[in-house]
Design a protein around this motif. Structure first.
Motif, PDB file in Angstrom:
ATOM      1  N   LEU A  76       0.860  -1.179   0.000  1.00 62.71           N
ATOM      2  CA  LEU A  76       0.000   0.000   0.000  1.00 62.71           C
ATOM      3  C   LEU A  76       0.899   1.232   0.000  1.00 62.71           C
ATOM      4  CD1 LEU A  76      -2.751   1.449   0.358  1.00 62.71           C
ATOM      5  CD2 LEU A  76      -2.441   1.179   2.832  1.00 62.71           C
ATOM      6  N   LEU A  77       0.714   2.095  -0.971  1.00 61.26           N
ATOM      7  CA  LEU A  77       1.555   3.283  -1.079  1.00 61.26           C
ATOM      8  C   LEU A  77       1.040   4.388  -0.161  1.00 61.26           C
ATOM      9  CD1 LEU A  77       2.133   3.461  -4.959  1.00 61.26           C
ATOM     10  CD2 LEU A  77       3.727   2.629  -3.211  1.00 61.26           C
ATOM     11  N   GLN A  78       2.007   5.122   0.426  1.00 61.41           N
ATOM     12  CA  GLN A  78       1.687   6.276   1.247  1.00 61.41           C
ATOM     13  C   GLN A  78       2.174   7.538   0.525  1.00 61.41           C
ATOM     14  OE1 GLN A  78      -0.103   5.918   3.937  1.00 61.41           O
ATOM     15  NE2 GLN A  78      -0.011   3.683   4.009  1.00 61.41           N
ATOM     16  N   ASN A  79       1.552   8.655   0.869  1.00 56.86           N
ATOM     17  CA  ASN A  79       1.925   9.921   0.233  1.00 56.86           C
ATOM     18  C   ASN A  79       3.432  10.156   0.318  1.00 56.86           C
ATOM     19  OD1 ASN A  79       1.473  12.446  -1.023  1.00 56.86           O
ATOM     20  ND2 ASN A  79       1.485  13.467   0.965  1.00 56.86           N
ATOM     21  N   SER A  80       4.053  10.535  -0.808  1.00 53.69           N
ATOM     22  CA  SER A  80       5.489  10.847  -0.929  1.00 53.69           C
ATOM     23  C   SER A  80       6.383   9.616  -1.009  1.00 53.69           C
ATOM     24  CB  SER A  80       5.975  11.757   0.215  1.00 53.69           C
ATOM     25  OG  SER A  80       5.300  13.007   0.162  1.00 53.69           O
ATOM     26  N   ASP A  81       5.797   8.397  -1.071  1.00 53.28           N
ATOM     27  CA  ASP A  81       6.629   7.205  -1.291  1.00 53.28           C
ATOM     28  C   ASP A  81       7.323   7.321  -2.649  1.00 53.28           C
ATOM     29  OD1 ASP A  81       6.150   5.916   1.059  1.00 53.28           O
ATOM     30  OD2 ASP A  81       4.717   4.460   0.267  1.00 53.28           O
ATOM     31  N   THR A  82       8.529   6.751  -2.719  1.00 55.24           N
ATOM     32  CA  THR A  82       9.276   6.760  -3.978  1.00 55.24           C
ATOM     33  C   THR A  82       9.425   5.338  -4.495  1.00 55.24           C
ATOM     34  OG1 THR A  82      10.507   8.736  -3.369  1.00 55.24           O
ATOM     35  CG2 THR A  82      11.440   7.373  -5.112  1.00 55.24           C
ATOM     36  N   VAL A  83       8.859   5.084  -5.674  1.00 56.55           N
ATOM     37  CA  VAL A  83       8.973   3.776  -6.320  1.00 56.55           C
ATOM     38  C   VAL A  83      10.193   3.815  -7.237  1.00 56.55           C
ATOM     39  CG1 VAL A  83       7.823   2.111  -7.821  1.00 56.55           C
ATOM     40  CG2 VAL A  83       6.459   3.514  -6.245  1.00 56.55           C
ATOM     41  N   GLU A  84      11.049   2.796  -7.135  1.00 55.09           N
ATOM     42  CA  GLU A  84      12.269   2.756  -7.941  1.00 55.09           C
ATOM     43  C   GLU A  84      12.240   1.548  -8.873  1.00 55.09           C
ATOM     44  OE1 GLU A  84      15.877   3.397  -5.479  1.00 55.09           O
ATOM     45  OE2 GLU A  84      14.434   3.825  -3.880  1.00 55.09           O
ATOM     46  N   ILE A  85      12.412   1.814 -10.158  1.00 54.47           N
ATOM     47  CA  ILE A  85      12.488   0.769 -11.177  1.00 54.47           C
ATOM     48  C   ILE A  85      13.702   1.092 -12.045  1.00 54.47           C
ATOM     49  CG2 ILE A  85      11.340  -0.283 -13.137  1.00 54.47           C
ATOM     50  CD1 ILE A  85       8.673   0.372 -11.863  1.00 54.47           C
ATOM     51  N   GLY A  86      14.731   0.268 -11.909  1.00 60.65           N
ATOM     52  CA  GLY A  86      15.985   0.583 -12.615  1.00 60.65           C
ATOM     53  C   GLY A  86      16.524   1.924 -12.119  1.00 60.65           C
ATOM     54  N   LYS A  87      16.854   2.805 -13.042  1.00 63.78           N
ATOM     55  CA  LYS A  87      17.348   4.132 -12.659  1.00 63.78           C
ATOM     56  C   LYS A  87      16.219   5.150 -12.524  1.00 63.78           C
ATOM     57  CE  LYS A  87      21.963   3.640 -14.705  1.00 63.78           C
ATOM     58  NZ  LYS A  87      22.955   4.224 -15.646  1.00 63.78           N
ATOM     59  N   TYR A  88      15.019   4.700 -12.756  1.00 60.94           N
ATOM     60  CA  TYR A  88      13.874   5.618 -12.707  1.00 60.94           C
ATOM     61  C   TYR A  88      13.295   5.685 -11.284  1.00 60.94           C
ATOM     62  CZ  TYR A  88      13.881   5.766 -17.783  1.00 60.94           C
ATOM     63  OH  TYR A  88      14.246   5.954 -19.095  1.00 60.94           O
ATOM     64  N   LYS A  89      12.893   6.879 -10.913  1.00 61.32           N
ATOM     65  CA  LYS A  89      12.237   7.085  -9.629  1.00 61.32           C
ATOM     66  C   LYS A  89      10.848   7.666  -9.896  1.00 61.32           C
ATOM     67  CE  LYS A  89      16.355   7.617  -6.767  1.00 61.32           C
ATOM     68  NZ  LYS A  89      17.036   8.410  -5.729  1.00 61.32           N
ATOM     69  N   ILE A  90       9.856   7.056  -9.260  1.00 57.94           N
ATOM     70  CA  ILE A  90       8.466   7.476  -9.469  1.00 57.94           C
ATOM     71  C   ILE A  90       7.903   7.861  -8.104  1.00 57.94           C
ATOM     72  CG2 ILE A  90       6.239   6.831 -10.424  1.00 57.94           C
ATOM     73  CD1 ILE A  90       7.715   4.526 -11.876  1.00 57.94           C
ATOM     74  N   LYS A  91       7.638   9.149  -7.927  1.00 58.34           N
ATOM     75  CA  LYS A  91       7.127   9.624  -6.647  1.00 58.34           C
ATOM     76  C   LYS A  91       5.608   9.558  -6.637  1.00 58.34           C
ATOM     77  CE  LYS A  91       7.815  13.205  -3.183  1.00 58.34           C
ATOM     78  NZ  LYS A  91       8.531  14.453  -2.826  1.00 58.34           N
ATOM     79  N   TYR A  92       5.077   8.972  -5.561  1.00 54.31           N
ATOM     80  CA  TYR A  92       3.628   8.839  -5.402  1.00 54.31           C
ATOM     81  C   TYR A  92       3.122  10.028  -4.588  1.00 54.31           C
ATOM     82  CZ  TYR A  92      -0.823   7.043  -3.558  1.00 54.31           C
ATOM     83  OH  TYR A  92      -2.128   6.897  -3.199  1.00 54.31           O
ATOM     84  N   ILE A  93       2.170  10.756  -5.153  1.00 55.45           N
ATOM     85  CA  ILE A  93       1.596  11.908  -4.464  1.00 55.45           C
ATOM     86  C   ILE A  93       0.095  11.676  -4.269  1.00 55.45           C
ATOM     87  CG2 ILE A  93       1.162  14.406  -4.566  1.00 55.45           C
ATOM     88  CD1 ILE A  93       4.096  13.725  -4.248  1.00 55.45           C
ATOM     89  N   ASN A  94      -0.327  11.738  -3.018  1.00 48.66           N
ATOM     90  CA  ASN A  94      -1.747  11.618  -2.691  1.00 48.66           C
ATOM     91  C   ASN A  94      -1.993  12.469  -1.449  1.00 48.66           C
ATOM     92  OD1 ASN A  94      -4.395  10.940  -2.392  1.00 48.66           O
ATOM     93  ND2 ASN A  94      -4.077   8.747  -2.107  1.00 48.66           N
ATOM     94  N   GLU A  95      -2.374  13.704  -1.669  1.00 48.95           N
ATOM     95  CA  GLU A  95      -2.443  14.665  -0.575  1.00 48.95           C
ATOM     96  C   GLU A  95      -3.561  14.390   0.411  1.00 48.95           C
ATOM     97  OE1 GLU A  95      -2.646  18.389  -2.538  1.00 48.95           O
ATOM     98  OE2 GLU A  95      -0.523  18.375  -3.111  1.00 48.95           O
ATOM     99  N   VAL A  96      -4.557  13.584   0.021  1.00 49.08           N
ATOM    100  CA  VAL A  96      -5.633  13.275   0.961  1.00 49.08           C
ATOM    101  C   VAL A  96      -5.459  11.891   1.583  1.00 49.08           C
ATOM    102  CG1 VAL A  96      -7.320  14.753  -0.163  1.00 49.08           C
ATOM    103  CG2 VAL A  96      -7.093  12.396  -0.911  1.00 49.08           C
ATOM    104  N   ALA A  97      -4.276  11.327   1.441  1.00 47.96           N
ATOM    105  CA  ALA A  97      -4.027   9.984   1.996  1.00 47.96           C
ATOM    106  C   ALA A  97      -4.076  10.003   3.503  1.00 47.96           C
ATOM    107  CB  ALA A  97      -2.681   9.458   1.526  1.00 47.96           C
ATOM    108  N   GLY A  98      -3.659  11.136   4.123  1.00 50.37           N
ATOM    109  CA  GLY A  98      -3.607  11.211   5.578  1.00 50.37           C
ATOM    110  C   GLY A  98      -4.930  10.895   6.241  1.00 50.37           C
ATOM    111  N   PRO A  99      -6.023  11.635   5.904  1.00 43.33           N
ATOM    112  CA  PRO A  99      -7.312  11.351   6.523  1.00 43.33           C
ATOM    113  C   PRO A  99      -7.796   9.935   6.296  1.00 43.33           C
ATOM    114  CG  PRO A  99      -7.341  13.470   5.417  1.00 43.33           C
ATOM    115  CD  PRO A  99      -6.054  12.811   5.044  1.00 43.33           C
ATOM    116  N   THR A 100      -7.539   9.408   5.078  1.00 46.33           N
ATOM    117  CA  THR A 100      -7.969   8.038   4.790  1.00 46.33           C
ATOM    118  C   THR A 100      -7.236   7.044   5.678  1.00 46.33           C
ATOM    119  OG1 THR A 100      -8.383   8.664   2.510  1.00 46.33           O
ATOM    120  CG2 THR A 100      -8.194   6.318   2.957  1.00 46.33           C
ATOM    121  N   PHE A 101      -5.951   7.286   5.889  1.00 45.55           N
ATOM    122  CA  PHE A 101      -5.157   6.386   6.725  1.00 45.55           C
ATOM    123  C   PHE A 101      -5.650   6.419   8.162  1.00 45.55           C
ATOM    124  CE2 PHE A 101      -1.693   3.784   7.802  1.00 45.55           C
ATOM    125  CZ  PHE A 101      -1.104   4.263   8.953  1.00 45.55           C
TER     126      PHE A 101
END
Length: 235
Positions: A76-101
């Motif tokens: 389960l991804l949390q706001n600001s998590d960084t997914v890394e695939i090879g040399k690529y970095k994919i930042k997950y942004i979900n600003e309303v994740a806090g209340p849901t959590f």
């Protein structure tokens, strides 16, 4: 709305809004998020969105999928998590994740619910809600009075116990033979009802089989249970 920001060497190359329940990521052109690099598998990972929560799942990729530097299979991804695939970095942004959590946490085992204030020593328990015109005490007294005024019995007509009467003084009286046929006679404020409880042989009332649904008894009704005939007698 959650989104993924793809970058390499600190340079953002694309930004993808997550609008579907299932978003695929990989090297093949049919993926929703395409990363054209040999370090990325053709079908590398999938993002599954449930409500406002997003799960990342690795699809048995060759080089693996990492979240914040840790290899994952499904997470389960949390706001600001960084997914890394090879040399690529994919930042997950979900600003309303806090209340849901926070909402999710309330439902987890171990959550403490504030207790209700304890009544003062010697204080009577709070009465149950009752109509404004009838006080709780009067209602309870009336119910007890109704039950007390009901007088009835089961008179055995056949078998070894013929002639015996069983007063129906309890709220529920069970009659019959366990494993063969058992019925329950329940005392209600305005009368008695009988229902089949267990056994393959259903009891009969005035010749009609009784099921699990309660049937109202009337004075003089004839019951037959496990081969024994009985009569309901109400004063």
């Amino acid at each position: 709305m959650p989104k993924m920001i793809v970058s390499i060497d600190g340079v953002v190359i694309k930004e993808v809004q997550l609008t579907k329940d299932r978003t695929t990521l990989g090297r093949r052109p049919y993926n929703d998020i395409v990363i054209d690099n040999l370090a990325v598998s053709g079908e590398h990972a999938v993002l599954q969105m449930t409500g406002n929560e997003v799960y990342l799942e690795d699809l048995n990729s060759t080089n693996g999928t990492y979240v914040n530097g840790k290899a994952v299979k499904k997470q389960l991804l949390q706001n600001s998590d960084t997914v890394e695939i090879g040399k690529y970095k994919i930042k997950y942004i979900n600003e309303v994740a806090g209340p849901t959590f926070e909402k999710t946490m309330i439902l987890k085992a171990g959550a403490v619910v504030p207790p209700l204030p304890a009544p003062a020593v010697g204080a009577a328990p709070a009465p149950a809600p009752a109509p404004a015109s009838v006080s709780p005490g009067a209602h309870a007294h009336a119910l007890a009075s109704d039950l007390g005024q009901l007088r009835a019995a089961i008179k055995v007509l056949s078998g070894a116990a013929a002639g015996r009467e069983v007063p129906l003084v309890k709220v529920v009286t069970t009659i019959g033979k366990p494993g063969v046929a058992v019925a329950a006679i329940t005392k209600r404020p305005h009368g008695f009802v009988v229902a089949h409880v267990e056994g393959t042989n259903k009891p009969t009332l005035n010749g009609a089989a009784i099921g699990a649904d309660p049937v109202t008894l009337k004075n003089g009704d004839l019951l037959e249970l496990a081969g024994t005939q009985m009569q309901f007698v109400q004063a």
